[in-house]
Design an enzyme around this catalytic site. Structure first.
Site, PDB file in Angstrom:
ATOM      1  N   CYS A   1      34.042  37.167  28.573  1.00 15.51           N
ATOM      2  CA  CYS A   1      35.441  37.413  28.205  1.00 15.51           C
ATOM      3  C   CYS A   1      35.937  36.369  27.195  1.00 15.51           C
ATOM      4  CB  CYS A   1      36.333  37.499  29.449  1.00 15.51           C
ATOM      5  SG  CYS A   1      37.941  38.221  29.071  1.00 15.51           S
TER       6      CYS A   1
ATOM      7  N   HIS B   1      34.269  41.962  32.239  1.00 17.09           N
ATOM      8  CA  HIS B   1      34.056  41.063  33.371  1.00 17.09           C
ATOM      9  C   HIS B   1      32.943  41.588  34.274  1.00 17.09           C
ATOM     10  CE1 HIS B   1      37.372  38.284  32.754  1.00 17.09           C
ATOM     11  NE2 HIS B   1      38.024  39.321  32.247  1.00 17.09           N
TER      12      HIS B   1
ATOM     13  N   GLU C   1      31.595  40.154  36.617  1.00 18.11           N
ATOM     14  CA  GLU C   1      31.860  39.713  37.999  1.00 18.11           C
ATOM     15  C   GLU C   1      32.823  40.638  38.723  1.00 18.11           C
ATOM     16  OE1 GLU C   1      33.042  38.384  35.266  1.00 18.11           O
ATOM     17  OE2 GLU C   1      35.024  37.473  35.558  1.00 18.11           O
TER      18      GLU C   1
END
Lengths: 194, 250
Positions: free
Chosen positions: A77, A176, A178
């Site tokens: 990001c 993202h 994650e």
């Protein structure tokens, strides 16, 4: 394998850590230069604002450390945006790993900014697992890197932009991983396999 | 293409989900982590956890819960309830929350939006607005919808955007709980007024209502609680239905 997450004022360090934990991967979070330089792989997370974050990195000389790393590094990001030359976000000179500029999205009636939500990936000569073709990843950002020769995945919002990039030992994603469910886990695995 | 988001909302009190939940395939429906993980696995695009604990003392347990949620859930989530300052938000984001929502505290102190946006970025600040039509005017309410205010929905939403909110979550109190569908007119007006994403909330009763929220209301996301919790609409069925209706859905 010794995996390091660079510790700095990035907002998503906890989330990246948890994602790696869920994958059963050992890692260490540190801003110690020696430890970072001796790692096999490095993750450079990022949520925040470009100029204050760059200042934070410069104050701790992490900027020079990052650009000189030789092992695979994954920027996430804001991490990816900071790896470029320059960002329109508060006119910020960035790390200059990717010879590109980061632009601000201009909203249209139907396309709001930030670009927020799940959008699909089109791979392009990619280090990403081919199974990620057309899979959805979670994006939250107001600035973007235009498509260029280093682009390894394209996503379209207002304009086509770089969802992932790669140059030498430097890898990066705008979204993202994650927070991108199974697709995100595959992205992290793609990097860990390199 | 960017997809429309489906967002289940969980009310949390003293660390437990509040509303009765009717799931057979879950061990403990009162456990927000387990319920959130189930929704994530079913294809929810985001989750919202609202802490409705009565006291600040009880709220302290919320940050620990947020960390537990972040540890187990691999999609983004927003947390809200009782946030009045930058100091309240930092531990929630550090614990792994992606966004925070503010409602009453922002009405009482609009400067809070500016401060949060500056400290953490617009992308993680959701301005939640509860509105009800009074004398033909959409009026902002606070304290869980109990108190009408002087603020008007459209000017407040616009002000919130200008102060740095990254998203507007609009709940029509006139529609909430009715299961008669979302408030389409104010949604489409908010859509044309705002440059930031819009979440529709209140009134979902069947799958067609989500189509209306996206197509007529032009919302970027739709939030619902009880219809998901009671299993009246299952998220995989809803997403299959919406895809069949040519809505962009993950």
């Amino acid at each position: 394998m010794k995996l390091i997450i660079i510790k700095y004022n990035a907002g998503n360090i906890q989330s990246v850590s948890f994602a790696l934990e869920r994958l059963g991967i050992d890692f260490h979070i540190t801003d110690n230069p020696e430890e970072i330089m001796n790692a096999d792989k490095v993750i450079f997370p990022g949520v925040g604002e470009a100029s204050t974050t760059m200042q934070y990195l410069r104050d701790r000389k992490l900027d020079q450390l990052i650009v000189n790393l030789k092992q695979p590094l994954l920027g996430v990001c804001l991490g990816m945006q900071l790896m470029c030359n320059y960002s329109e976000e508060n006119n910020t000179e960035c790390l200059g790993i990717f010879n590109e500029s980061v632009r601000l999205f201009h909203p249209t009636l139907d396309m709001k900014v930030p670009h927020m939500g799940w959008n699909n990936l089109t791979l392009s000569n990619s280090w990403l697992d081919p199974a990620l073709e057309n899979q959805y990843a979670y994006f939250v950002h107001s600035y973007y890197v235009p498509v260029n020769s280093l682009t390894s995945a394209i996503t379209e919002y207002i304009t086509p932009f770089s969802a992932a990039m790669h140059k030498d030992n430097f890898y990066a994603v705008q979204f993202h991983p994650e927070k991108s469910a199974n697709a995100g886990e595959l992205v992290l695995k793609s990097f860990l396999k390199l | 293409m960017l997809t429309k988001r489906i967002i289940p909302c969980l009310d949390i009190k003293d660390g437990r989900t509040v509303k009765g939940v009717n799931f057979v395939n879950i061990r403990d429906a009162g456990d927000p982590v387990e319920l959130g993980a189930l929704y994530a696995q079913q294809g929810a695009d985001e989750l919202v956890f609202l802490d409705i604990s009565a006291t600040n003392e009880k709220r302290k347990t919320f940050a620990a819960l947020v960390k537990d949620i972040a540890r187990h859930i691999n999609i983004p989530f927003t947390v809200g309830g009782g946030i009045t300052s930058v100091a309240d938000v930092a531990p929630l984001l550090e614990a792994g929350a992606d966004k925070v929502s503010v409602n009453t505290s922002a009405v009482e102190n609009p400067q809070l939006i500016d401060e949060l946006s500056k400290a953490f970025g617009a992308q993680c600040i959701v301005l939640a607005i509860d509105g009800r039509k009074i004398d033909n005017t959409w009026t902002v309410h606070t304290h869980g919808g109990k108190h009408p205010t002087e603020k008007k929905l459209f000017t407040w939403a616009k002000e919130g955007q200008e102060r740095g909110a990254g998203e507007i979550l609009f709940t029509s109190m006139d529609h909430d709980g009715t299961k008669n569908g979302f408030a389409i007119d104010p949604l489409s007006k908010l859509h044309s007024l705002l440059q930031i994403p819009l979440i529709a909330s209140g009134g979902a009763g069947n799958m067609g209502h989500f189509i209306d929220a996206f197509v007529l209301g032009k919302a970027d996301a739709a939030l619902a609680a009880s219809i998901f919790h009671f299993g009246e609409i299952k998220i995989p069925d809803l997403k299959t239905f919406l895809k069949g209706q040519k809505i962009n859905i993950r």
